[in-house]
Motif scaffolding. Structure first.
Motif, PDB file in Angstrom:
ATOM      1  N   ARG A  25     -35.711  -9.668  50.672  1.00 20.86           N
ATOM      2  CA  ARG A  25     -35.344 -11.251  50.153  1.00 20.86           C
ATOM      3  C   ARG A  25     -33.831 -11.020  50.334  1.00 20.86           C
ATOM      4  O   ARG A  25     -33.260 -10.835  50.562  1.00 20.86           O
ATOM      5  CB  ARG A  25     -35.057  -9.047  48.825  1.00 20.86           C
ATOM      6  CG  ARG A  25     -35.268 -10.203  48.256  1.00 20.86           C
ATOM      7  CD  ARG A  25     -35.372  -9.071  46.045  1.00 20.86           C
ATOM      8  NE  ARG A  25     -36.795  -7.910  46.718  1.00 20.86           N
ATOM      9  CZ  ARG A  25     -37.503  -8.670  45.799  1.00 20.86           C
ATOM     10  NH1 ARG A  25     -37.167  -9.643  44.542  1.00 20.86           N
ATOM     11  NH2 ARG A  25     -38.558  -7.669  45.737  1.00 20.86           N
TER      12      ARG A  25
ATOM     13  N   TRP B  60     -48.404 -13.803  49.610  1.00 22.80           N
ATOM     14  CA  TRP B  60     -49.009 -12.455  48.224  1.00 22.80           C
ATOM     15  C   TRP B  60     -47.734 -12.584  48.028  1.00 22.80           C
ATOM     16  O   TRP B  60     -46.933 -11.549  48.408  1.00 22.80           O
ATOM     17  CB  TRP B  60     -49.616 -11.500  48.575  1.00 22.80           C
ATOM     18  CG  TRP B  60     -49.970 -10.158  47.005  1.00 22.80           C
ATOM     19  CD1 TRP B  60     -50.539 -11.466  46.232  1.00 22.80           C
ATOM     20  CD2 TRP B  60     -50.455  -9.486  47.380  1.00 22.80           C
ATOM     21  NE1 TRP B  60     -50.543  -9.942  45.404  1.00 22.80           N
ATOM     22  CE2 TRP B  60     -50.677  -8.439  46.463  1.00 22.80           C
ATOM     23  CE3 TRP B  60     -49.917  -8.504  48.349  1.00 22.80           C
ATOM     24  CZ2 TRP B  60     -50.767  -7.734  45.623  1.00 22.80           C
ATOM     25  CZ3 TRP B  60     -50.305  -6.794  48.263  1.00 22.80           C
ATOM     26  CH2 TRP B  60     -50.799  -6.109  46.874  1.00 22.80           C
ATOM     27  N   GLN B  61     -47.005 -13.002  46.728  1.00 21.26           N
ATOM     28  CA  GLN B  61     -46.705 -13.102  45.970  1.00 21.26           C
ATOM     29  C   GLN B  61     -46.159 -12.023  45.121  1.00 21.26           C
ATOM     30  O   GLN B  61     -46.458 -12.005  44.503  1.00 21.26           O
ATOM     31  CB  GLN B  61     -45.813 -14.291  45.181  1.00 21.26           C
ATOM     32  CG  GLN B  61     -45.694 -15.984  44.923  1.00 21.26           C
ATOM     33  CD  GLN B  61     -44.172 -16.008  45.567  1.00 21.26           C
ATOM     34  OE1 GLN B  61     -44.325 -16.275  46.627  1.00 21.26           O
ATOM     35  NE2 GLN B  61     -43.384 -15.997  44.687  1.00 21.26           N
ATOM     36  N   GLU B  62     -44.887 -10.942  45.614  1.00 20.70           N
ATOM     37  CA  GLU B  62     -44.508 -10.524  44.656  1.00 20.70           C
ATOM     38  C   GLU B  62     -44.870 -10.608  43.333  1.00 20.70           C
ATOM     39  O   GLU B  62     -44.512 -11.429  42.060  1.00 20.70           O
ATOM     40  CB  GLU B  62     -43.643  -9.805  44.307  1.00 20.70           C
ATOM     41  CG  GLU B  62     -42.986  -8.442  43.776  1.00 20.70           C
ATOM     42  CD  GLU B  62     -41.620  -7.750  43.792  1.00 20.70           C
ATOM     43  OE1 GLU B  62     -40.907  -7.228  44.055  1.00 20.70           O
ATOM     44  OE2 GLU B  62     -40.388  -9.047  44.137  1.00 20.70           O
ATOM     45  N   GLY B  63     -45.549  -9.902  42.063  1.00 16.72           N
ATOM     46  CA  GLY B  63     -46.019 -10.022  41.150  1.00 16.72           C
ATOM     47  C   GLY B  63     -47.294 -10.636  40.796  1.00 16.72           C
ATOM     48  O   GLY B  63     -48.476 -10.941  39.581  1.00 16.72           O
ATOM     49  N   GLY B  64     -47.801 -10.995  41.655  1.00 16.51           N
ATOM     50  CA  GLY B  64     -49.095 -12.144  41.771  1.00 16.51           C
ATOM     51  C   GLY B  64     -50.719 -11.470  41.771  1.00 16.51           C
ATOM     52  O   GLY B  64     -50.072 -10.029  42.945  1.00 16.51           O
ATOM     53  N   LEU B  65     -51.294 -12.050  41.934  1.00 16.17           N
ATOM     54  CA  LEU B  65     -52.865 -11.480  41.791  1.00 16.17           C
ATOM     55  C   LEU B  65     -53.553 -12.089  43.065  1.00 16.17           C
ATOM     56  O   LEU B  65     -54.366 -11.226  43.466  1.00 16.17           O
ATOM     57  CB  LEU B  65     -53.699 -11.037  40.899  1.00 16.17           C
ATOM     58  CG  LEU B  65     -52.580 -10.071  39.840  1.00 16.17           C
ATOM     59  CD1 LEU B  65     -53.565 -10.587  38.284  1.00 16.17           C
ATOM     60  CD2 LEU B  65     -52.699  -9.197  39.877  1.00 16.17           C
TER      61      LEU B  65
ATOM     62  N   GLU C 270     -36.855 -14.091  46.129  1.00 16.98           N
ATOM     63  CA  GLU C 270     -38.258 -13.916  46.527  1.00 16.98           C
ATOM     64  C   GLU C 270     -38.321 -12.667  47.780  1.00 16.98           C
ATOM     65  O   GLU C 270     -37.965 -12.739  48.753  1.00 16.98           O
ATOM     66  CB  GLU C 270     -38.927 -15.315  46.976  1.00 16.98           C
ATOM     67  CG  GLU C 270     -39.182 -15.976  45.333  1.00 16.98           C
ATOM     68  CD  GLU C 270     -39.772 -16.990  45.364  1.00 16.98           C
ATOM     69  OE1 GLU C 270     -39.794 -18.097  44.657  1.00 16.98           O
ATOM     70  OE2 GLU C 270     -40.507 -17.293  46.604  1.00 16.98           O
TER      71      GLU C 270
ATOM     72  N   THR D  72     -42.193 -11.509  49.545  1.00 17.85           N
ATOM     73  CA  THR D  72     -43.833 -11.782  49.292  1.00 17.85           C
ATOM     74  C   THR D  72     -44.574  -9.965  50.826  1.00 17.85           C
ATOM     75  O   THR D  72     -43.813 -10.209  51.353  1.00 17.85           O
ATOM     76  CB  THR D  72     -43.798 -13.028  49.744  1.00 17.85           C
ATOM     77  OG1 THR D  72     -43.891 -12.791  51.039  1.00 17.85           O
ATOM     78  CG2 THR D  72     -43.668 -14.075  49.017  1.00 17.85           C
TER      79      THR D  72
END
Length: 165
Positions: free
Chosen positions: A60, A77-82, A99, A101
């Motif tokens: 980050r 894979w983004q933090e908070g994403g699925l 950000e 990931t």
């Protein structure tokens, strides 16, 4: 070809061939290799890749990082994403300021990376695994040496430009 084009577009800003070296990088649990082309306090350009599959945390940063995939594939894979986004040759990957990931490179993936922001703030993440996990002081020295050479080159170039005003 990439280095030649960058030297043509930005004369004096790309390190000379004698200073270009592929150096291992261990960070966030992943391992790859980089060749630093340009660096200052506010930006860098490097070639990055891996011959083997590797994955881990992106870090980050207080910088925006953009990668152009030259060969292979890169997953993010983004933090908070699925869901996972896959990038292939020719795709542009953006990692924005602040950000985090999970990232994965397939073996044989090579990229050009450009970062803009507070570059010294990226160094603790970039160097922590090398210092505290692998304890590879030779690699740590090589990374710091080439970064310092690039900083000196930029300083000298800027000083020369000021003197010619």
């Amino acid at each position: 070809m990439v280095i030649k084009d960058l030297r043509s577009e930005y004369p004096g800003h790309i390190l000379p061939d004698a200073d270009l070296e592929w150096i291992f990088v261990n960070a966030g649990g992943w391992m790859g290799s980089m060749c630093l082309l340009h660096a200052s306090l506010t930006e860098y350009i490097l070639l990055f890749g891996t011959a083997l599959d590797t994955s881990g945390h992106s870090g980050r940063y207080l910088a925006n990082i953009t990668d152009v995939v030259l060969a292979g594939s890169f997953k993010q894979w983004q933090e908070g994403g699925l869901k996972v986004v896959t990038y292939n040759s020719g795709d542009i990957v953006e990692h924005m300021w602040g950000e985090a990931t999970m990232i994965q490179w397939a073996g044989g993936t090579w990229m050009v990376e450009y970062a803009r922001g507070l570059i010294p703030t990226t160094l603790p993440f970039a160097l922590a695994d090398t210092l505290f996990s692998t304890q590879d002081l030779v690699t740590l020295f090589k990374i710091l040496r080439v970064y310092c050479k690039a900083l000196i080159q930029e300083y000298v170039l800027s000083l020369g430009n000021l003197l010619h005003l």
